[in-house]
Design an enzyme around this catalytic site. Structure first.
Site, short mmCIF file in Angstrom:
data_model
loop_
_atom_site.label_atom_id
_atom_site.label_comp_id
_atom_site.label_asym_id
_atom_site.label_seq_id
_atom_site.Cartn_x
_atom_site.Cartn_y
_atom_site.Cartn_z
N GLY A 1 0.88 22.67 13.12
CA GLY A 1 0.01 22.41 14.25
C GLY A 1 -1.45 22.23 13.90
NE ARG B 1 2.07 -16.88 -10.17
CZ ARG B 1 3.26 -17.34 -9.79
NH1 ARG B 1 4.29 -17.26 -10.62
NH2 ARG B 1 3.42 -17.85 -8.59
CB ILE C 1 -4.41 -9.79 -8.72
CG1 ILE C 1 -5.93 -9.84 -8.49
CG2 ILE C 1 -4.05 -10.44 -10.06
CD1 ILE C 1 -6.73 -9.01 -9.48
CG HIS C 2 0.60 -7.82 -9.27
ND1 HIS C 2 -0.57 -7.12 -9.55
CD2 HIS C 2 1.43 -7.59 -10.33
CE1 HIS C 2 -0.43 -6.50 -10.70
NE2 HIS C 2 0.76 -6.76 -11.20
N GLY C 3 0.14 -11.20 -5.94
CA GLY C 3 0.75 -12.10 -4.96
C GLY C 3 2.07 -11.56 -4.45
CD GLU D 1 -6.57 19.62 -2.83
OE1 GLU D 1 -5.84 19.81 -1.83
OE2 GLU D 1 -6.15 19.65 -3.98
CB THR E 1 -9.49 13.39 6.02
OG1 THR E 1 -10.46 14.08 6.83
CG2 THR E 1 -8.10 13.89 6.37
CD GLU F 1 -12.01 10.30 8.58
OE1 GLU F 1 -12.05 9.06 8.61
OE2 GLU F 1 -11.15 10.94 7.94
#
Length: 401
Positions: free
Chosen positions: A133, A284, A353-355, A379, A381, A383
């Site tokens: 919670g 590539r 880059i790897h597409g 550890e 966020t 914020e």
């Protein structure tokens, strides 16, 4: 070309340790990480290798069988391990935080009892503040310890325990109103208990249940669990430091060094994403040349490398500040915030880059793309880090008008 994320001013011992860890990562982790991650399999062989290297006792003092190294050395080792597979660095990190809290806040009896076995890797640590919670609102903890005679009875449910199943020692933060009158600030009525248990799932000791692994998007292999206390009885000597009401401060001290660790993990994952991206860009070809020769790709690589360097520098600064004995919550917050955000961006650029191949499970970048988001949360966020940074800046730059 010089390798990214180099650290100036390291001793010969530090350089030797890092070289050993880097070789281990290249030979023992990277070749098997993706396969183990896809199977969500605990990397027992890798963990055994880290145990042999002494990594579980890296920051534990030599008098307890550890290597007695600095936070900087540890953070740089974590950076290397996360470059191989972030889940392995998580296995080490939670253990390290518990060992650090014992070293800083434990009684002499607790140190003598646990630290030598933790240094050897025979006792593995886990810790928990969070509950189903609540997230960052630690003051809303409802798990409670009530004193009955010479014992404490613990009830409640904890959440997000890394190493929850494989650990044998868990540091748990709960409310303990004993000795604290009604109206006491929540953070002054919390206590850290040290719970010994059997590794595994189900009822691991009377009153304590580890239900099973939580199925996650990424960060697989390492077991992340809940922890349910139902009439768990602990003796008074299982209170960290021997006195109630200090748990919040003990945990925050542990999380502060943990933030340096998360920053180091972000640096490691980002560095690996850059390595994968720059390599693929030279393999590539489109329009008759390597995609690395296209200006748009070169711009991406330049931005990625700069972010890797900046995050690494900030992480090193935060670690060195803590090692000097100075307060480092500002530097740790900045490092964690920047490194996790930059990690996400560098991983995404490498993915681009790897597409289309980046979307395939055959390519390592697909795993990194699912792992990076955890660093935005762990550890504290982004914020929460901004709140810490903002408050500290107002302390340092208080207007005297």
């Amino acid at each position: 070309m010089a390798r990214l994320a180099q650290t100036a001013g390291l001793t010969d011992v530090q350089q030797e340790i890092l070289s050993t860890v880097r070789d281990f990562v290249d030979k023992e982790i990277i070749p098997v990480a993706t396969e183990l991650e896809h199977r969500d399999e605990y990397p027992q062989q890798i963990v055994d290798g880290l145990k042999e290297l002494g990594l579980f006792g890296l920051m534990i003092p030599e008098e307890y069988g550890g290597l007695g190294e600095s936070l900087l050395t540890y953070a740089l080792c974590v950076e290397e391990i996360a470059r191989g597979w972030m889940s392995v660095s998580g296995i080490v990190n939670t253990h390290f935080i518990v060992a650090y809290m014992l070293k800083q806040h434990g009684t002499q009896e607790q140190k003598d009892r646990y630290l030598p076995r933790m240094a050897a890797g025979d006792v593995r640590g886990a810790f928990s503040m969070s509950e189903p919670g609540l997230g960052s609102d630690v003051s809303a903890i409802t798990s409670k310890a009530v004193k009955e005679g010479d014992e404490y009875v613990l009830n409640g449910q904890k959440m997000w325990l890394t190493n929850g199943g494989t650990s044998s020692l868990v540091a748990v933060l709960v409310r303990s109103d004993e000795g604290h009158p009604e109206g006491t600030a929540p953070h002054k009525s919390m206590t850290t208990f040290l719970i010994e248990k059997q590794p595994g799932f189900g009822e691991v000791r009377p009153g304590l249940t580890i239900p099973g692994k939580i199925d996650k998007m990424g960060y697989k292999g390492v077991d992340t669990t809940e922890l349910i206390m139902d009439g768990l009885r602990l003796s008074a000597d299982q209170v960290l430091g021997g006195a109630t009401g200090r748990g919040f401060y003990q945990m925050m001290d542990g999380v502060e060094v943990g933030r340096v660790n998360v920053a180091a993990r972000g640096c490691g994952v980002a560095q690996r994403a850059f390595e994968l991206g720059v390599r693929y860009a030279q393999q590539r070809h489109t329009f008759g040349k390597q995609i690395a020769q296209h200006q748009a790709i070169q711009f991406k690589l330049a931005e990625m490398a700069t972010k890797v360097e900046a995050a690494h520098a900030m992480m090193v600064n935060a670690a060195r500040k803590k090692d000097s004995g100075e307060r480092n919550d500002l530097e740790a917050g900045m490092a964690k915030y920047l490194a996790s955000e930059y990690c996400k961006e560098v991983v995404e650029d490498s993915f681009r880059i790897h597409g289309g191949y980046g979307f395939s499970k055959e390519y390592e970048i697909e795993r990194l793309y699912r792992e990076a988001p955890m660093l935005l949360i762990g550890e504290g966020t982004a914020e929460i880090q901004k709140m810490i940074i903002g408050r500290r800046l107002l302390e340092e730059y208080r207007f005297q008008g």
